[in-house]
Structure formats: structure tokens, C-alpha cells
Design a protein around this motif. Structure first.
Motif, PDB file in Angstrom:
ATOM      1  N   UNK A 194     -39.604 -23.927 -34.113  1.00  0.00           N
ATOM      2  CA  UNK A 194     -40.339 -25.185 -34.314  1.00  0.00           C
ATOM      3  C   UNK A 194     -41.454 -24.999 -35.344  1.00  0.00           C
ATOM      4  N   UNK A 195     -41.732 -26.038 -36.103  1.00  0.00           N
ATOM      5  CA  UNK A 195     -42.797 -25.996 -37.101  1.00  0.00           C
ATOM      6  C   UNK A 195     -43.736 -27.177 -36.903  1.00  0.00           C
ATOM      7  N   UNK A 196     -44.948 -27.037 -37.404  1.00  0.00           N
ATOM      8  CA  UNK A 196     -45.929 -28.108 -37.424  1.00  0.00           C
ATOM      9  C   UNK A 196     -46.266 -28.386 -38.873  1.00  0.00           C
ATOM     10  N   UNK A 197     -46.246 -29.646 -39.261  1.00  0.00           N
ATOM     11  CA  UNK A 197     -46.599 -30.041 -40.621  1.00  0.00           C
ATOM     12  C   UNK A 197     -47.965 -30.697 -40.567  1.00  0.00           C
ATOM     13  N   UNK A 198     -48.871 -30.205 -41.396  1.00  0.00           N
ATOM     14  CA  UNK A 198     -50.209 -30.768 -41.480  1.00  0.00           C
ATOM     15  C   UNK A 198     -50.343 -31.376 -42.868  1.00  0.00           C
ATOM     16  N   UNK A 199     -50.470 -32.683 -42.933  1.00  0.00           N
ATOM     17  CA  UNK A 199     -50.556 -33.403 -44.187  1.00  0.00           C
ATOM     18  C   UNK A 199     -51.936 -34.033 -44.297  1.00  0.00           C
ATOM     19  N   UNK A 200     -52.691 -33.633 -45.301  1.00  0.00           N
ATOM     20  CA  UNK A 200     -54.017 -34.187 -45.538  1.00  0.00           C
ATOM     21  C   UNK A 200     -53.955 -35.059 -46.774  1.00  0.00           C
ATOM     22  N   UNK A 201     -54.360 -36.303 -46.658  1.00  0.00           N
ATOM     23  CA  UNK A 201     -54.327 -37.229 -47.783  1.00  0.00           C
ATOM     24  C   UNK A 201     -55.684 -37.896 -47.941  1.00  0.00           C
ATOM     25  N   UNK A 202     -56.000 -38.270 -49.182  1.00  0.00           N
ATOM     26  CA  UNK A 202     -57.195 -39.065 -49.438  1.00  0.00           C
ATOM     27  C   UNK A 202     -56.918 -39.946 -50.642  1.00  0.00           C
ATOM     28  N   UNK A 203     -57.669 -41.005 -50.766  1.00  0.00           N
ATOM     29  CA  UNK A 203     -57.463 -41.942 -51.852  1.00  0.00           C
ATOM     30  C   UNK A 203     -57.004 -43.283 -51.317  1.00  0.00           C
ATOM     31  N   UNK A 204     -56.441 -44.079 -52.194  1.00  0.00           N
ATOM     32  CA  UNK A 204     -55.976 -45.403 -51.808  1.00  0.00           C
ATOM     33  C   UNK A 204     -54.514 -45.316 -51.410  1.00  0.00           C
ATOM     34  N   UNK A 205     -54.235 -45.630 -50.160  1.00  0.00           N
ATOM     35  CA  UNK A 205     -52.866 -45.615 -49.680  1.00  0.00           C
ATOM     36  C   UNK A 205     -52.756 -46.483 -48.440  1.00  0.00           C
ATOM     37  N   UNK A 206     -51.536 -46.812 -48.098  1.00  0.00           N
ATOM     38  CA  UNK A 206     -51.256 -47.584 -46.890  1.00  0.00           C
ATOM     39  C   UNK A 206     -50.079 -46.933 -46.199  1.00  0.00           C
ATOM     40  N   UNK A 207     -50.213 -46.645 -44.927  1.00  0.00           N
ATOM     41  CA  UNK A 207     -49.085 -46.101 -44.157  1.00  0.00           C
ATOM     42  C   UNK A 207     -48.117 -47.242 -43.903  1.00  0.00           C
ATOM     43  N   UNK A 208     -46.864 -47.078 -44.351  1.00  0.00           N
ATOM     44  CA  UNK A 208     -45.906 -48.170 -44.199  1.00  0.00           C
ATOM     45  C   UNK A 208     -44.878 -47.890 -43.130  1.00  0.00           C
ATOM     46  N   UNK A 209     -44.995 -46.763 -42.465  1.00  0.00           N
ATOM     47  CA  UNK A 209     -44.088 -46.485 -41.362  1.00  0.00           C
ATOM     48  C   UNK A 209     -43.491 -45.101 -41.446  1.00  0.00           C
ATOM     49  N   UNK A 210     -42.998 -44.672 -40.317  1.00  0.00           N
ATOM     50  CA  UNK A 210     -42.349 -43.369 -40.223  1.00  0.00           C
ATOM     51  C   UNK A 210     -40.888 -43.587 -39.962  1.00  0.00           C
ATOM     52  N   UNK A 211     -40.063 -42.811 -40.627  1.00  0.00           N
ATOM     53  CA  UNK A 211     -38.623 -42.884 -40.399  1.00  0.00           C
ATOM     54  C   UNK A 211     -38.196 -41.581 -39.753  1.00  0.00           C
ATOM     55  N   UNK A 212     -37.361 -41.666 -38.756  1.00  0.00           N
ATOM     56  CA  UNK A 212     -36.901 -40.438 -38.105  1.00  0.00           C
ATOM     57  C   UNK A 212     -35.459 -40.171 -38.429  1.00  0.00           C
TER      58      UNK A 212
END
Length: 69
Positions: free
Chosen positions: A51-69
């Protein structure tokens, strides 16, 4: 971890997308400025049995539009 950072132009109906990075790595750092308006995101695939863990750090102008599995 296999991953693909890609974008799809806003309003495009052809199915076009552009991949910016396609790689296999256990660590990746950097910055990204989207070259066009639209949705941009990542695809990850764990090619191991661990198993892995993904750590995503973002900054700036963005909008979360959804997660797809």
C-alpha cells in the motif's frame, strides 16, 4: 508509483488531452502552470503489492472538480 499529469482543454468535445508528465517514481517535486484553461489532474497506479500514501500539496488558483476512482 506510475503516474500521469494531464490536462483537457475547456469546452473541448473531441476527447483530446495532453500529458505533461508520464513517469514511474517514488518521489516527485516541482511546479506546474497550466498552459490552457480546462481540467488538469493526475492518474496514479500502484504497481506493487505494498500500500502507498500519496501526499499532494497544491497552492494557487484552483477548484476541486471531483475525484474519479
Amino acid at each position: 508509483m506510475f503516474f500521469d499529469l494531464h490536462g483537457e482543454p475547456e469546452g473541448d468535445t473531441t476527447g483530446y488531452y495532453e500529458s505533461y508528465v508520464i513517469a514511474t517514481s517514488d518521489e516527485m517535486k516541482g511546479s506546474f502552470t497550466a498552459p490552457f484553461a480546462g481540467s488538469h489532474g493526475w492518474y496514479w497506479k500502484n504497481k506493487s503489492t505494498t500500500p502507498v500514501t500519496i501526499k499532494l500539496l497544491v497552492k494557487g488558483q484552483y477548484k476541486v472538480i471531483g475525484l474519479k476512482s
